[in-house]
Design a protein around this motif. Structure first.
Motif, mmCIF file in Angstrom:
data_model
loop_
_atom_site.group_PDB
_atom_site.id
_atom_site.type_symbol
_atom_site.label_atom_id
_atom_site.label_comp_id
_atom_site.label_asym_id
_atom_site.label_seq_id
_atom_site.Cartn_x
_atom_site.Cartn_y
_atom_site.Cartn_z
ATOM 1 N N THR A 67 -4.793 1.599 -3.539
ATOM 2 C CA THR A 67 -4.480 2.913 -3.553
ATOM 3 C C THR A 67 -4.562 3.595 -1.819
ATOM 4 O O THR A 67 -3.618 4.390 -1.468
ATOM 5 N N ILE A 68 -5.495 3.098 -1.327
ATOM 6 C CA ILE A 68 -5.687 3.419 0.063
ATOM 7 C C ILE A 68 -4.495 2.920 0.945
ATOM 8 O O ILE A 68 -3.977 3.498 1.708
ATOM 9 N N ALA A 69 -4.397 1.468 0.761
ATOM 10 C CA ALA A 69 -3.330 0.846 1.500
ATOM 11 C C ALA A 69 -1.859 1.340 1.021
ATOM 12 O O ALA A 69 -1.239 1.417 2.120
ATOM 13 N N ASP A 70 -1.529 1.841 0.059
ATOM 14 C CA ASP A 70 -0.355 2.314 -0.433
ATOM 15 C C ASP A 70 -0.239 3.729 0.320
ATOM 16 O O ASP A 70 1.165 3.920 0.722
ATOM 17 N N GLN A 71 -1.180 4.611 0.316
ATOM 18 C CA GLN A 71 -1.036 5.526 1.230
ATOM 19 C C GLN A 71 -0.596 5.464 2.683
ATOM 20 O O GLN A 71 0.161 5.858 3.084
ATOM 21 N N LEU A 72 -1.292 4.487 3.199
ATOM 22 C CA LEU A 72 -1.073 4.067 4.575
ATOM 23 C C LEU A 72 0.344 3.513 4.657
ATOM 24 O O LEU A 72 1.263 4.039 5.826
ATOM 25 N N LEU A 108 -5.538 -0.893 9.740
ATOM 26 C CA LEU A 108 -4.821 -2.110 9.972
ATOM 27 C C LEU A 108 -5.641 -3.064 9.087
ATOM 28 O O LEU A 108 -5.098 -3.890 8.037
ATOM 29 N N VAL A 109 -7.001 -3.041 8.976
ATOM 30 C CA VAL A 109 -7.752 -3.924 8.383
ATOM 31 C C VAL A 109 -7.551 -3.663 6.740
ATOM 32 O O VAL A 109 -7.512 -4.702 6.099
ATOM 33 N N VAL A 110 -7.441 -2.272 6.347
ATOM 34 C CA VAL A 110 -7.153 -2.198 5.099
ATOM 35 C C VAL A 110 -5.651 -2.673 4.610
ATOM 36 O O VAL A 110 -5.505 -3.379 3.342
ATOM 37 N N LEU A 111 -4.793 -2.313 5.219
ATOM 38 C CA LEU A 111 -3.362 -3.120 5.177
ATOM 39 C C LEU A 111 -3.384 -4.496 4.829
ATOM 40 O O LEU A 111 -2.784 -5.220 4.133
ATOM 41 N N ILE A 112 -4.044 -5.184 5.783
ATOM 42 C CA ILE A 112 -4.263 -6.504 5.791
ATOM 43 C C ILE A 112 -4.848 -7.108 4.733
ATOM 44 O O ILE A 112 -4.470 -7.903 3.871
ATOM 45 N N ARG A 113 -5.909 -6.552 4.166
ATOM 46 C CA ARG A 113 -6.395 -6.887 2.853
ATOM 47 C C ARG A 113 -5.781 -6.827 1.849
ATOM 48 O O ARG A 113 -5.993 -7.353 0.632
ATOM 49 N N ALA A 114 -4.975 -5.753 1.806
ATOM 50 C CA ALA A 114 -3.996 -5.243 0.571
ATOM 51 C C ALA A 114 -3.023 -6.418 0.517
ATOM 52 O O ALA A 114 -2.721 -6.876 -0.335
ATOM 53 N N TYR A 115 -2.636 -6.780 1.634
ATOM 54 C CA TYR A 115 -1.648 -8.143 1.733
ATOM 55 C C TYR A 115 -2.487 -9.294 1.044
ATOM 56 O O TYR A 115 -1.790 -9.953 0.239
ATOM 57 N N GLU A 116 -3.563 -9.646 1.626
ATOM 58 C CA GLU A 116 -4.374 -10.647 1.185
ATOM 59 C C GLU A 116 -4.483 -10.784 -0.410
ATOM 60 O O GLU A 116 -4.415 -11.596 -1.065
ATOM 61 N N LEU A 117 -4.783 -9.512 -0.971
ATOM 62 C CA LEU A 117 -4.939 -9.256 -2.466
ATOM 63 C C LEU A 117 -3.671 -9.482 -3.380
ATOM 64 O O LEU A 117 -3.755 -9.971 -4.313
#
Ligand code: G3I
Ligand code: 9MR
Length: 542
Positions: free
Chosen positions: A384-389, A419-428
């Motif tokens: 959810t945090i990554a989607d907002q970003l 960036l860290v959150v977006l990268i983790r969302a990609y990893e997930l």
């Protein structure tokens, strides 16, 4: 406004046109290095970007994808930009090297520090227990030893809370990409050997953190500091007495979380570093139980202490983070029982907001945790945090992840952690749109922002030359230490510096030593930059 370091071959490439007034259909031309026109067109109508008070249009130049140096011309203005396959090699190394340059209790030698070699300062082997930290076993005035660690920032003090997220972020870099880092050398004194260099650097700070725990009760001192900030002197000129100040719940929990992560990372290095893992784990458990017995000891700055407070009176997130890390490292039900997924609520992480660090660790260990905790809900929260970003990147006038509330003291730390959150969302999820958003958001730090600065010292056409960093002021070298990310714009202007261009959140920034509220450097702002540059490079290659 453009990425002043490099755009990457195969990735999206955006350039912003900004003006004080609105504009329509402005013509632009792009030339290659032999002056051939390789692209031309007109901008869309500008949008008003209230965060900087400017009118903005975006030009997508992603179709240019050959390595080289190019010129972008519009009106009478012209900038040059690079496209490279690996445009950040030097930047990655220097952003990491900042930790070596900021080491306390050691001389930096020319072999590793080049012209930034310097004498040892702050041995911190005779540190006084401040009255605020006195206990029966260690009354005020007791002398303890707590050497090593990284200086927090432009000042020479060492603070556990901020060391927490910084050290976690570097440990997470290793934990998330172990093979990548096992094959990566850094030019630090411990280079090579049986332990990956990133972990060697982390050990420098972990050893200090361990010494900040009172072995008599497991409590952890909040900071090691002079009573006041020193002047602009080199480390070896420092003469103030150093103190450990007040044991706090926040320090104990940050310490517990970080040492729990470190314990599982160093479990693989038992022969190179015997008993280190076990020492870290015991320290984590002791700190956590101290925090459970002392759940609301908030930092209160004593009257005679003037240095940074790193105060935090909401520790729900720190409790959850520590419980999660201890459960991952021990599988002990005692910690599982303390985890309440519904209480793990936060946004982009920061020194005061550690909830999302727990989510990041849960996501990484999802398969071993899924029988015990509600991993699906936790992962949803992270996404959810990554989607907002990602949505902000795609819809904001500048096509960046930053929004008005993100421009706080240390806004570039926010941008890094986005960036860290977006990268983790990609990893997930393996969903490339998160990675695309991360590359666009990275441009922000390197020049596509409201100030026109590339914020990392030494990297870009216009970079900070006068950061609030005592070593850079005192070392008689004209350029600042390279690889340091400046704090970034925000409208607080608490330093009372003159020279701010205006009061707009995204452009209230001044490259002057006096601006400690926008132009200081810290270990917690560099850490997400180091994490992200290396993670993106790992994906670029795979
Ligand atoms: O917690 C409130 C929040 O409730 C409120 O909504 C928000 C509105 O602005 O403010 C929040 O407090 C802010 C706090 O950081 C937490 O984010 C303060 O306004 C803000 O002034 C404070 O800034 C901190 C600054 O020290 C001053 O205390 C920075 O985050 C922190 O990075 C910085 O850290 C300093 C160390 O003290 C000393 N060493 C250098 C380091 C970097 O400048
Ligand atoms: O140098 C200090 C910096 O590290 C802190 O972030 C900042 C806020 O706590 O304070 C700086 O020190 C200043 C002090 O607060 C006031 N006098 C001037 C100091 C800067 O030289």
């Amino acid at each position: 406004r453009y990425n002043q370091v490099s755009y990457l071959k195969g990735r999206n490439k955006l350039i912003n046109i900004v003006a004080i007034s609105g504009f329509t259909n402005k013509s632009y031309t792009i030339y290659n290095s032999t002056d051939d026109i390789i692209m031309s067109g007109t901008t869309d109508n500008s949008d008003f970007w209230s965060d900087s008070g400017e009118h903005v249009a975006t030009v997508d130049i992603s179709s240019i994808d050959t390595e080289g140096v190019y010129r972008f011309a519009i009106d009478e203005m012209e900038v040059s930009f690079n496209i490279q396959e690996d445009g950040y090699q030097e930047l990655r190394e220097q952003a990491f090297k900042y930790y070596y340059y900021n080491r306390a209790s050691t001389a930096l030698t020319p072999v590793y520090a080049g012209e930034y070699a310097r004498n040892e300062g702050h041995p911190d082997n005779r540190v006084i227990v401040h009255a605020s930290a006195a206990s029966a076993e260690r009354p005020a005035g007791t002398i303890i030893s707590a050497p090593k660690g990284w200086y927090d920032a432009g000042d020479y003090n060492k603070y556990i809370v901020n060391s927490g997220i910084s050290t976690y972020t570097l440990l997470a870099a290793y934990e998330h990409y172990p093979t990548f880092y096992q094959n990566l050398d850094f030019t630090i004194p411990e280079q090579g050997g049986d332990i990956p260099d990133i972990l060697d650097e982390i050990i420098w700070n972990l050893d200090w953190m361990l010494a900040m725990q009172d072995p008599n009760d497991g409590g952890v001192y909040h900071k090691l500091t002079g009573l006041n900030f020193s002047g602009n002197i080199m480390p070896d000129q420092y003469t103030f007495d150093r103190y450990v100040v007040q044991k706090t719940t926040a320090a104990a929990l940050n310490f517990a979380a970080v040492t729990a992560v470190a314990a599982r990372v160093f479990a693989s290095y038992e022969s190179a570093k015997p008993t280190y893992s076990a020492t870290l784990l015991q320290a984590a458990k002791n700190a956590y139980s101290w925090a459970k017995s002392n759940p609301n000891i908030y930092y209160t700055q004593p009257n005679d202490v003037q240095t940074g407070a790193y105060g935090d009176d909401n520790l729900t997130d720190e409790f959850q983070w520590a419980a999660v890390e201890l459960f991952i490292s021990t599988n002990d039900a005692q910690y599982k029982d303390d985890i309440v997924i519904n209480e793990i609520d936060g946004g982009v992480p920061g020194w005061q907001d550690t909830a999302t660090l727990a989510l990041i660790s849960i996501a990484h260990h999802a398969s071993s945790l899924s029988n015990d905790i509600d991993v699906l809900t936790a992962n949803d929260k992270l996404l959810t945090i990554a989607d907002q970003l990602r949505n902000t990147v795609n819809t904001s006038p500048m096509k960046i992840a930053m929004t008005t509330n993100d421009y706080v003291w240390g806004s570039n730390g926010v941008a890094g952690n986005q960036l860290v959150v977006l990268i983790r969302a990609y990893e997930l999820t393996a969903n490339e749109t998160y990675l695309d958003a991360a590359y666009k958001a990275l441009d922000y730090l390197l020049g596509r922002n409201g100030t026109g600065y590339s914020f990392v010292t030494g990297f870009g056409d216009k970079t900070p030359l006068d950061p609030h960093h005592r070593i850079s002021v005192a070392d008689n070298i004209s350029l600042p230490v390279p690889g340091m990310i400046s704090g970034g714009p925000h409208s607080g202007q608490q330093d009372g510096c003159s020279g701010y261009p205006n009061n707009n959140p995204a452009s209230s920034f001044v490259d002057d030593y006096c601006s400690y509220s926008t132009n200081e450097v810290t270990i917690n702002w560099n850490a997400p930059l180091v994490y992200s540059l290396h993670a993106l490079h790992n994906y670029q290659n795979s």
